[in-house]
Write a protein that holds these residues in place. Structure first.
Motif, PDB file in Angstrom:
ATOM      1  N   ALA A 169       0.947  -1.221   0.102  1.00 59.69           N
ATOM      2  CA  ALA A 169      -0.053   0.080  -0.107  1.00 59.69           C
ATOM      3  C   ALA A 169       0.971   1.245   0.033  1.00 59.69           C
ATOM      4  N   PRO A 173       2.332   3.560  -7.404  1.00 59.62           N
ATOM      5  CA  PRO A 173       1.678   2.906  -8.349  1.00 59.62           C
ATOM      6  C   PRO A 173       2.482   2.083  -9.402  1.00 59.62           C
ATOM      7  N   GLN A 176       3.970  -0.767  -7.637  1.00 64.56           N
ATOM      8  CA  GLN A 176       2.728  -1.837  -7.474  1.00 64.56           C
ATOM      9  C   GLN A 176       2.466  -2.681  -8.816  1.00 64.56           C
ATOM     10  N   SER A 201      -5.689  -4.997  -4.171  1.00 60.57           N
ATOM     11  CA  SER A 201      -5.488  -3.890  -5.079  1.00 60.57           C
ATOM     12  C   SER A 201      -6.661  -3.814  -6.308  1.00 60.57           C
ATOM     13  N   SER A 204      -7.847  -0.659  -5.549  1.00 60.23           N
ATOM     14  CA  SER A 204      -6.839   0.639  -5.835  1.00 60.23           C
ATOM     15  C   SER A 204      -7.398   2.098  -6.237  1.00 60.23           C
ATOM     16  N   VAL A 209      -3.264   0.238 -11.788  1.00 56.78           N
ATOM     17  CA  VAL A 209      -3.180  -0.860 -10.761  1.00 56.78           C
ATOM     18  C   VAL A 209      -4.308  -2.154 -10.523  1.00 56.78           C
ATOM     19  N   ARG A 210      -5.453  -1.597 -10.830  1.00 56.39           N
ATOM     20  CA  ARG A 210      -6.601  -2.193 -10.730  1.00 56.39           C
ATOM     21  C   ARG A 210      -6.495  -3.393 -12.078  1.00 56.39           C
TER      22      ARG A 210
END
Length: 355
Positions: A169, A173, A176, A201, A204, A209-210
């Protein structure tokens, strides 16, 4: 000079039981040593196994090992980088405190330091490698860095998954997304690793990121424990079309009845044209190659009340929009199969002519 040195190097490497590197190097001039070091760099990149182990002895005779350690401790950025590359080529892992103290300033140095442990096949490759790459406040990596993270995590995924569960977290990004890419390709070695942060995630605030999370989860359709924590009904509520498209592709990779039903529920009513096409393509791809797919018979999903009734509870506009996407996907699949058939026939004819 280079040709003579190459001939002598290869003779000592392959033509003698004892290459006697120290004796040879001791009789060379400074210019010859520099040229020999250049040759060593070339061959270390091309050879492996026992040949590379033998060449590591030449590196020691030339003083590369000790010089690299001095450059890491006392040199500037480019000196350190050059030294790290040499140690990786020589498969010579230095003291870990040396790496932690001097090689975590930039993502490039972190990756190069961890790569040494991977190349040297050290017992702490995964634990120390992940720590070097992701400790403190890491930044996103180059392709080389992502590949290094994957390689050290593949040795033992636990340190990577534990670090990600604790710190994901707080990462930017870009990092991530890279971590999720690594997860996507670690599917066969994850064991019982904690993947809750991957599912988390999906929520997110960053749509990229999703999307990366859906791409990662696409590889885990076999993992019922993970799948049970994914809210498939929430796909339609995601405001970003590319994220929904990534979800459709992931569910298509899962490929079972539950996943296909979720695509039909959200994809057939998706308000975005590109996402509808992705849903249609994914659904078409689930049909067997021998099954004729009717371009005029797309799947229908009951979308509930509150809309102008038409085919199976869908609005007229929704029905027409998905019908277009479905017809396009069917036609695209047909031409793809035709192209593959032509390629097979061409190869067959080519073999017959040559035979």
């Amino acid at each position: 000079m280079r040709a003579a040195l190459r001939s002598e190097l290869l003779d000592r490497l392959y033509g003698r039981d004892d290459p006697a590197w120290d004796e040879w190097v001791a009789g060379l001039s400074a210019a010859e040593r520099d040229e020999l070091e250049s040759l060593l760099d070339v061959y270390l990149r091309e050879l492996d196994g026992r040949d590379a182990d033998a060449l590591a002895g030449l590196g020691r005779a030339l003083g590369v090992h000790e010089r690299a350690r001095r450059e890491i401790a006392n040199g500037g950025y480019w000196d350190r980088t050059h030294a790290l590359v040499w140690l990786a080529l020589l498969r010579d892992a230095p003291d870990r405190d040396l790496l932690r103290t001097h090689c975590t300033e930039t993502p490039r140095e972190r990756a190069a330091a961890a790569r040494i442990l991977y190349a040297a096949e050290t017992d702490d490759c995964a634990t120390t490698g992940v720590d070097l790459l992701l400790r403190d406040e890491p930044e996103s990596f180059s392709v080389f860095g992502v590949d290094t993270l994957y390689r050290v995590a593949e040795r033992d995924p636990s340190p990577f998954f534990e670090r990600a569960a604790a710190d994901f977290a707080r990462w930017p990004p870009a990092l991530q997304r890279q971590a999720l890419l690594v997860v996507r390709h670690l599917t066969t070695v994850v064991g019982d690793a904690d993947l809750s942060w991957v599912v988390g995630s999906l929520s997110s605030p960053d749509p990229s990121v999703r999307s990366a999370a859906w791409r990662a989860l696409g590889a885990y359709g076999w993992n019922r424990a993970v799948r049970d924590t994914v809210d498939l009904a929430a796909i339609a509520a995601d405001p970003t079309p590319p994220v929904r498209a990534s979800a459709y592709r992931a569910l298509g990779t899962w490929g079972d009845a539950e996943a296909i039903a979720a695509i039909e529920a959200a994809g057939t009513a998706d308000p975005d044209a590109r996402a509808r096409v992705t849903a249609a393509e994914t659904l078409v791809s689930q049909r067997t190659s021998a099954e004729a797919v009717d371009p005029n018979d797309p799947p229908r999903a009951d979308l509930g009340a509150g809309r102008t009734a038409s085919a199976n509870g869908r609005s007229v506009d929704e029905t027409a929009a998905f019908d277009i996407a479905w017809a396009w996907a069917v036609e695209h699949a047909r031409f793809d199969r035709l192209a593959r058939d032509i390629s097979r026939d061409r190869d067959r004819l080519h073999d017959e002519v040559r035979g």
